[in-house]
Design an enzyme around this catalytic site. Structure first.
Site, short mmCIF file in Angstrom:
data_model
loop_
_atom_site.label_atom_id
_atom_site.label_comp_id
_atom_site.label_asym_id
_atom_site.label_seq_id
_atom_site.Cartn_x
_atom_site.Cartn_y
_atom_site.Cartn_z
N VAL A 212 0.85 -1.19 0.00
CA VAL A 212 0.00 0.00 0.00
C VAL A 212 0.88 1.25 0.00
CG1 VAL A 212 -2.03 -1.06 1.05
CG2 VAL A 212 -0.22 -0.14 2.53
N ALA A 213 2.12 1.09 -0.46
CA ALA A 213 3.08 2.20 -0.50
C ALA A 213 3.04 2.85 -1.89
CB ALA A 213 4.47 1.68 -0.16
N ARG A 214 4.01 2.50 -2.72
CA ARG A 214 4.07 2.95 -4.11
C ARG A 214 4.56 1.78 -4.95
NH1 ARG A 214 1.27 6.43 -2.59
NH2 ARG A 214 1.47 8.71 -2.86
N ASP B 110 -2.02 -2.79 -4.20
CA ASP B 110 -2.87 -1.62 -4.43
C ASP B 110 -2.19 -0.59 -5.32
OD1 ASP B 110 -5.36 -0.12 -3.74
OD2 ASP B 110 -3.91 1.31 -2.92
N GLU C 141 1.10 3.08 -13.44
CA GLU C 141 -0.34 3.08 -13.23
C GLU C 141 -1.00 3.88 -14.34
OE1 GLU C 141 -1.21 4.48 -9.31
OE2 GLU C 141 -0.28 2.76 -8.33
N HIS D 201 -5.22 1.34 -6.70
CA HIS D 201 -4.73 2.47 -5.89
C HIS D 201 -5.89 3.08 -5.10
CE1 HIS D 201 -1.19 5.50 -5.69
NE2 HIS D 201 -1.89 5.54 -4.57
#
Length: 330
Positions: free
Chosen positions: A246-248, A272, A277, A296
């Site tokens: 859930v970071a990058r 996520d 992206e 995301h």
């Protein structure tokens, strides 16, 4: 002598709800509201508020015209002093450019920490309780009790290595500890992150990966974390380990991640965030049965906008008094 007016750049949507409240934060000074939709690049501003609606569905790699327009306004506002953003991270290129020219950038770190932590733990539980194969069986109208396959492991006693010890990482640890997991933090410095939670420095992450039943990424994207988790570190994880990101997306080498999932080196993942992206329609990640993909969305909640607005207004008040701003990017 009257103080000069303060020019604040923001979207028309944000202006409609915040104009009066901004004025109340700066008593004795006139606030000149600049609606981005009414301006052309080159218009000047002292402060800018990048609300959620400005970013919209834009990603770092794909900017919608309205987001690009706002970024162009930021880049070409010569008097800009401070930008408040709605996101927890300031890794979009425009913010680096602004900081390079001396503009202060403040994030909204912490405003959605509980929401992101809930999403991370939800993903962990989906994987731990083997909901993915159960959901697949439901879609096939097939009765498939877990007694006919490998039973889920008890969570109590498992170890979660949490990379990033900001508001999100800390919230994740509190919830996981209540479920009986042991937590280890990976952060800037070693020591004791919290009672019962040891911490190692980022450079020493290899020491704790062999203990990680769960590798949870909740760190900002920086030069130190870019590509942090690649093939060599995935290979250090024990059999059956799973990953939550859930970071990058850029914290993980995505091609290595796919290879580890396809080979079984990594047993499963809740992802996520991705690099790039949006995730390409032909990415193998969509179809892998042990992977939960979310777009995301871990930090999305109907209460975020109000929390971010309150943070911006508090920072505006601080700015007017000459006090340090909260959540400044260092």
């Amino acid at each position: 002598m009257a103080q000069p007016e303060v020019r604040v750049l923001l979207s028309a949507q944000a202006a409609a709800t915040l104009a009066d409240r901004m004025q109340a934060m700066l008593p004795g000074r006139a606030v000149h509201v600049l609606r981005a939709e009414d301006l052309q690049p080159g218009a000047d501003a002292d402060i800018a508020f990048v609300s959620r609606d400005v970013t919209g569905l834009s990603t770092k790699q794909q900017l919608l015209p309205s987001t690009q327009h706002f970024h162009d306004l930021l880049r070409r506002a010569p008097g800009l002093q401070w930008v408040q953003i709605h996101a927890a991270g300031a890794d979009r290129p425009v913010y680096g450019e602004l900081r390079a020219r001396g503009v202060a950038v403040a994030t909204a770190s912490g405003t959605n920490a509980a929401v992101v932590a809930q999403s991370a733990v939800a993903g962990l539980l989906v994987l731990a309780r083997r909901f993915l194969p159960l959901i697949a069986a439901q879609r096939e109208h097939r009765w498939a009790p877990l007694l006919t396959s490998a039973l889920p492991r008890d969570l109590a006693g498992q170890t979660a290595v949490i990379v990033g010890w900001g508001p999100v990482g800390q919230q994740i640890a509190r919830v996981l500890e209540s479920l009986g997991l042991k937590c280890v933090a990976v952060r800037r410095t070693a020591g004791l992150a919290a009672p019962g939670v040891p911490a190692v420095a980022l450079e020493d992450i290899d020491r704790v990966l062999p203990r990680a039943d769960w590798l949870i990424l909740a760190c900002p994207l920086t030069e130190r974390t870019q590509g942090l988790i690649g093939a060599a570190r995935l290979a250090l994880l024990p059999p059956g380990a799973q990953l939550i990101n859930v970071a990058r997306g850029e914290v993980v080498v995505q091609t290595d991640l796919i290879a580890a999932l396809e080979s079984g080196t990594l047993a499963g993942a809740h992802l996520d965030v991705f690099d790039p992206e949006p995730l390409a329609a032909d990415s193998p990640l969509w179809a892998l049965p042990q992977v939960l993909v979310t777009p995301h969305a871990a930090g999305h909640s109907d209460g975020n906008a109000a929390r971010v607005a309150d943070l911006f207004l508090d920072n505006l008040h601080r700015w007017g008094l000459g006090l340090p701003l909260q959540r400044l990017v260092d």
